[in-house]
Design an enzyme around this catalytic site. Sequence first.
Site, PDB file in Angstrom:
ATOM      1  N   TYR A 102       0.779  -1.063  -0.010  1.00 50.04           N
ATOM      2  CA  TYR A 102      -0.056  -0.550   0.199  1.00 50.04           C
ATOM      3  C   TYR A 102       0.864   1.204   0.074  1.00 50.04           C
ATOM      4  O   TYR A 102       1.111   1.529   1.213  1.00 50.04           O
ATOM      5  CB  TYR A 102      -0.681  -0.307   1.144  1.00 50.04           C
ATOM      6  CG  TYR A 102      -1.870  -1.456   1.051  1.00 50.04           C
ATOM      7  CD1 TYR A 102      -2.306  -2.012   0.000  1.00 50.04           C
ATOM      8  CD2 TYR A 102      -2.525  -1.285   2.642  1.00 50.04           C
ATOM      9  CE1 TYR A 102      -3.067  -2.811  -0.349  1.00 50.04           C
ATOM     10  CE2 TYR A 102      -3.644  -2.484   3.151  1.00 50.04           C
ATOM     11  CZ  TYR A 102      -3.890  -3.132   1.509  1.00 50.04           C
ATOM     12  OH  TYR A 102      -4.496  -4.474   0.933  1.00 50.04           O
TER      13      TYR A 102
ATOM     14  N   HIS B 260      -0.135 -12.912   1.195  1.00 48.36           N
ATOM     15  CA  HIS B 260      -1.015 -11.747   0.669  1.00 48.36           C
ATOM     16  C   HIS B 260      -1.281 -12.196  -0.877  1.00 48.36           C
ATOM     17  O   HIS B 260       0.019 -12.547  -1.902  1.00 48.36           O
ATOM     18  CB  HIS B 260      -0.218 -10.343   0.462  1.00 48.36           C
ATOM     19  CG  HIS B 260      -1.456  -8.950   0.050  1.00 48.36           C
ATOM     20  ND1 HIS B 260      -0.404  -8.021   0.240  1.00 48.36           N
ATOM     21  CD2 HIS B 260      -2.183  -8.784  -0.080  1.00 48.36           C
ATOM     22  CE1 HIS B 260      -1.418  -6.791  -0.413  1.00 48.36           C
ATOM     23  NE2 HIS B 260      -2.275  -7.607  -0.268  1.00 48.36           N
TER      24      HIS B 260
END
Length: 318
Positions: free
Chosen positions: A61, A134
């Site tokens: 992010y 992830h």
Amino acid sequence: MTSASAGSRAPSRLPFHLPRLGIGTAPLGGLFHEVSEEDAAATLTAAARAGITYFDTAPRYGHGQAEERLGRLLAPAGITAPVISTKAGWLLRPRPDGSPGAVVTDWTERGIRASLESSLTRLGRSYVDILYLHDPDDHPDEVRRTACPAVRRLREEGLVRAIGFAMNHSGPLAAYVAEFEADVVLVAGRFSLLDHEALTTLLPLCARTGTAVVVGGVFNTGLLADPAPGAMFNYQPVPGDTLARARRCRELCAGFGVPLAAAAVQFPFLHPAVASVVVGCRSAAEVTANAAAARFAIPDELWHRLAEEGFVPAELLG
């Protein structure tokens, strides 16, 4: 709210309570639009005022920016005991000048540990509450051979309190839950008023195993927050028929005096496996609006009306 009839839930594998509402921090890392430091600070201050203490983040992010901002801004915002989840499986490769560079997959034990250590440095913490693998959709062999043993060891060492998987597709996620003892999973965009994919296998499986489920993407990239022309749906421009469905859902909610966003945020809790919902926020106003949506009283009659038109699976309603 109507209690779910989708079956009972096994005792949770989580060793701590997970707040029902959390903030996804991809927007604080600049997803779609940059967010200033001032707005990021205001976002977290608004979270503190709303009593929100759970924050989901990841190295990807903003190439570490979201984690760095949490590390800098949580305490000044007044949040001193946050619940934080982050992710591993991808390593950040800065350019020689220190600017963001490539993001590469690395499912080795060394890579998983390096990812977590870098996250802890950015977050200014000695541990995180949850470490997700992830988006390991295409890497089952590496997950089986090195990544899962690695995160188990990190949990044993106390560097993480719980482990699991974070993915956008429920089928591969269910396959991982079936094979590995996941404490918690995060599924994004696949259990919403417009998408019930996770109900077929993932949610019943998690209910049986005691795996806590965190649901992200309840607005399907903004469409269920504001079904206007030009809205996004699952990171793509919304098709016309999907836009029409979202508007019809809004119309049904309005008939009961309920904002569409409130139904979208609360819908996942109709299933007993769901422990928490995380919503992406890039401003104080969005935090305040989402917190209000999570608290809004929704009559059982609305859920049944939505079920009549296919927005809510009938099996979830008692």
